[in-house]
Structures are given as C-alpha cells and as structure tokens.
Scaffold this motif. Structure first.
Motif, PDB file in Angstrom:
ATOM      1  N   VAL A  98      84.296  13.411  66.581  1.00  0.00           N
ATOM      2  CA  VAL A  98      83.529  14.150  67.574  1.00  0.00           C
ATOM      3  C   VAL A  98      82.057  13.845  67.307  1.00  0.00           C
ATOM      4  CG1 VAL A  98      85.211  16.002  67.915  1.00  0.00           C
ATOM      5  CG2 VAL A  98      83.416  16.285  66.219  1.00  0.00           C
ATOM      6  N   THR A  99      81.230  14.024  68.338  1.00  0.00           N
ATOM      7  CA  THR A  99      79.804  13.767  68.173  1.00  0.00           C
ATOM      8  C   THR A  99      78.985  14.821  68.887  1.00  0.00           C
ATOM      9  OG1 THR A  99      78.029  12.134  68.437  1.00  0.00           O
ATOM     10  CG2 THR A  99      79.705  12.206  70.165  1.00  0.00           C
ATOM     11  N   ASP A 100      77.779  15.029  68.379  1.00  0.00           N
ATOM     12  CA  ASP A 100      76.802  15.880  69.062  1.00  0.00           C
ATOM     13  C   ASP A 100      75.646  15.010  69.564  1.00  0.00           C
ATOM     14  OD1 ASP A 100      75.346  15.255  66.800  1.00  0.00           O
ATOM     15  OD2 ASP A 100      75.267  17.290  66.024  1.00  0.00           O
ATOM     16  N   ASN A 101      75.888  13.714  69.633  1.00  0.00           N
ATOM     17  CA  ASN A 101      74.951  12.683  70.074  1.00  0.00           C
ATOM     18  C   ASN A 101      73.893  12.324  69.040  1.00  0.00           C
ATOM     19  OD1 ASN A 101      76.212  12.249  72.588  1.00  0.00           O
ATOM     20  ND2 ASN A 101      75.209  14.061  73.393  1.00  0.00           N
ATOM     21  N   SER A 102      73.819  13.023  67.941  1.00  0.00           N
ATOM     22  CA  SER A 102      72.941  12.662  66.825  1.00  0.00           C
ATOM     23  C   SER A 102      73.758  12.239  65.613  1.00  0.00           C
ATOM     24  CB  SER A 102      72.042  13.833  66.429  1.00  0.00           C
ATOM     25  OG  SER A 102      71.180  14.171  67.482  1.00  0.00           O
ATOM     26  N   TYR A 103      74.909  12.904  65.453  1.00  0.00           N
ATOM     27  CA  TYR A 103      75.775  12.646  64.306  1.00  0.00           C
ATOM     28  C   TYR A 103      77.202  12.419  64.786  1.00  0.00           C
ATOM     29  CZ  TYR A 103      71.792  14.390  61.755  1.00  0.00           C
ATOM     30  OH  TYR A 103      70.517  14.557  61.267  1.00  0.00           O
TER      31      TYR A 103
ATOM     32  N   LYS B  79      76.757  24.392  65.479  1.00  0.00           N
ATOM     33  CA  LYS B  79      76.314  24.726  64.125  1.00  0.00           C
ATOM     34  C   LYS B  79      77.442  24.639  63.109  1.00  0.00           C
ATOM     35  CE  LYS B  79      72.815  27.845  65.899  1.00  0.00           C
ATOM     36  NZ  LYS B  79      72.429  29.242  66.039  1.00  0.00           N
ATOM     37  N   ALA B  80      78.678  24.594  63.609  1.00  0.00           N
ATOM     38  CA  ALA B  80      79.845  24.538  62.724  1.00  0.00           C
ATOM     39  C   ALA B  80      80.864  23.578  63.310  1.00  0.00           C
ATOM     40  CB  ALA B  80      80.453  25.926  62.548  1.00  0.00           C
ATOM     41  N   LEU B  81      81.766  23.151  62.463  1.00  0.00           N
ATOM     42  CA  LEU B  81      82.823  22.234  62.851  1.00  0.00           C
ATOM     43  C   LEU B  81      84.140  22.812  62.351  1.00  0.00           C
ATOM     44  CD1 LEU B  81      83.254  19.164  63.878  1.00  0.00           C
ATOM     45  CD2 LEU B  81      83.525  18.700  61.450  1.00  0.00           C
TER      46      LEU B  81
ATOM     47  N   ASP C 169      80.123  24.482  57.852  1.00  0.00           N
ATOM     48  CA  ASP C 169      78.723  24.606  58.256  1.00  0.00           C
ATOM     49  C   ASP C 169      78.132  23.192  58.290  1.00  0.00           C
ATOM     50  OD1 ASP C 169      75.977  24.982  58.474  1.00  0.00           O
ATOM     51  OD2 ASP C 169      75.874  26.486  56.889  1.00  0.00           O
ATOM     52  N   ILE C 170      77.648  22.768  59.473  1.00  0.00           N
ATOM     53  CA  ILE C 170      77.065  21.432  59.607  1.00  0.00           C
ATOM     54  C   ILE C 170      75.598  21.498  60.025  1.00  0.00           C
ATOM     55  CG2 ILE C 170      79.238  20.222  60.006  1.00  0.00           C
ATOM     56  CD1 ILE C 170      78.545  20.353  63.044  1.00  0.00           C
ATOM     57  N   GLN C 171      74.955  22.642  59.816  1.00  0.00           N
ATOM     58  CA  GLN C 171      73.545  22.754  60.194  1.00  0.00           C
ATOM     59  C   GLN C 171      72.666  21.789  59.402  1.00  0.00           C
ATOM     60  OE1 GLN C 171      72.260  26.894  61.582  1.00  0.00           O
ATOM     61  NE2 GLN C 171      73.754  27.260  59.953  1.00  0.00           N
ATOM     62  N   ASP C 172      73.067  21.486  58.178  1.00  0.00           N
ATOM     63  CA  ASP C 172      72.411  20.464  57.373  1.00  0.00           C
ATOM     64  C   ASP C 172      73.449  19.362  57.172  1.00  0.00           C
ATOM     65  OD1 ASP C 172      71.208  18.830  55.531  1.00  0.00           O
ATOM     66  OD2 ASP C 172      70.949  20.375  53.992  1.00  0.00           O
ATOM     67  N   PRO C 173      73.482  18.358  58.061  1.00  0.00           N
ATOM     68  CA  PRO C 173      74.536  17.341  58.015  1.00  0.00           C
ATOM     69  C   PRO C 173      74.619  16.576  56.696  1.00  0.00           C
ATOM     70  CG  PRO C 173      73.348  17.215  60.083  1.00  0.00           C
ATOM     71  CD  PRO C 173      72.582  18.155  59.190  1.00  0.00           C
ATOM     72  N   GLN C 174      73.548  16.548  55.931  1.00  0.00           N
ATOM     73  CA  GLN C 174      73.596  15.868  54.636  1.00  0.00           C
ATOM     74  C   GLN C 174      74.278  16.714  53.567  1.00  0.00           C
ATOM     75  OE1 GLN C 174      69.659  14.483  53.692  1.00  0.00           O
ATOM     76  NE2 GLN C 174      69.780  12.843  55.194  1.00  0.00           N
ATOM     77  N   ASN C 175      74.441  18.006  53.846  1.00  0.00           N
ATOM     78  CA  ASN C 175      75.061  18.919  52.886  1.00  0.00           C
ATOM     79  C   ASN C 175      76.035  19.866  53.582  1.00  0.00           C
ATOM     80  OD1 ASN C 175      73.503  18.226  50.376  1.00  0.00           O
ATOM     81  ND2 ASN C 175      71.807  18.755  51.744  1.00  0.00           N
ATOM     82  N   PRO C 176      77.104  19.335  54.179  1.00  0.00           N
ATOM     83  CA  PRO C 176      78.068  20.225  54.828  1.00  0.00           C
ATOM     84  C   PRO C 176      78.776  21.082  53.782  1.00  0.00           C
ATOM     85  CG  PRO C 176      78.966  18.027  54.633  1.00  0.00           C
ATOM     86  CD  PRO C 176      77.540  17.946  54.168  1.00  0.00           C
ATOM     87  N   ARG C 177      79.186  22.285  54.192  1.00  0.00           N
ATOM     88  CA  ARG C 177      79.902  23.143  53.250  1.00  0.00           C
ATOM     89  C   ARG C 177      80.967  23.945  53.985  1.00  0.00           C
ATOM     90  NH1 ARG C 177      77.952  28.580  52.593  1.00  0.00           N
ATOM     91  NH2 ARG C 177      76.466  29.034  54.245  1.00  0.00           N
TER      92      ARG C 177
END
Length: 124
Positions: A5-10, A52-54, A67-75
């Motif tokens: 899936v994409t949000d057009n940035s990631y 904001k979440a996946l 939580d994907i608000q910080d894509p470099q640090n998903p949790r």
C-alpha cells in the motif's frame, strides 16, 4: 512481497515475517528506510487512522496495528486477536474489516486506538 500500500510518499510492503517501508519521493530510486520484523505471516496491509497507522493481517497472529507517523521508526501499537487466520483487511473510517478463511468478516473499531495512543489523535 505479499501486499503493498502507499500514501504516495512511502511504500509499505508486507514481507516475510514483517513490514518494509520505502521512501518513494523519487519513484525511479525507491529507498528502503526501515523494516519492522517479528510480525509473523503478513498477508494484507491497510492504511488507517487517516494514514497515521497501518493494519497488517498476519494470519495466525491476528492483526497488528502499527504507528507509521515516523516511517523510519515504525512501532507496533497493538494486536487484535482473531478467531481464525486473518487473511484480508479493509479500512474505512473508524472501522477495520478483517477477513478469515472460515469465519467470515470481523468488524473492529480501529477508532478505539485513539484512547490508548493519544498521539494518533492530537488535541486541536
């Protein structure tokens, strides 16, 4: 890869035992920026909570909310147990529709996450 899936940035990709997040701001040169492991047999992904979440359907492990608000640090925020193998997902508004092989569709109120994770629903 099993689902994307994409949000057009990631670009969020379900991979063996986890989730891969790639920066696609330059589509000709996508870059993997993070990997979240130990999610089990990921089959389907769905963006929820206004991106904001996946949600990740992980068959025998149910559904993970990430939580994907910080894509470099998903949790991982939480996990939803399912009666049977979670094999499909669809998010619409505050709801997650979770498909299982034999037990049909389960509807979960993804909106309840805002009570457990205030940063997903910041005060205005």
């Amino acid at each position: 890869a099993v689902d994307v899936v994409t949000d057009n940035s990631y670009l969020y990709t379900g991979v063996n035992n986890g989730l891969s997040i790639s920066d696609i701001s330059d589509p000709a040169n996508p870059k993997i920026i993070s990997v979240l492991e130990n999610l089990g047999n990921v089959r389907r992904l769905a963006l929820c909570h206004e991106g904001k979440a996946l949600a990740a359907a992980s068959r025998e492990n149910g559904v993970f909310i990430i939580d994907i608000q910080d894509p470099q640090n998903p949790r991982v925020l939480s996990r939803i147990d399912t009666l049977e193998l979670a094999s499909g997902l669809f998010a619409s508004g505050p709801y997650l529709f979770i498909a299982s092989r034999y037990y049909g569709i389960t509807i979960s109120a993804a909106l309840k996450l805002r009570y457990f994770v205030p940063r997903l629903n910041p005060m205005r």
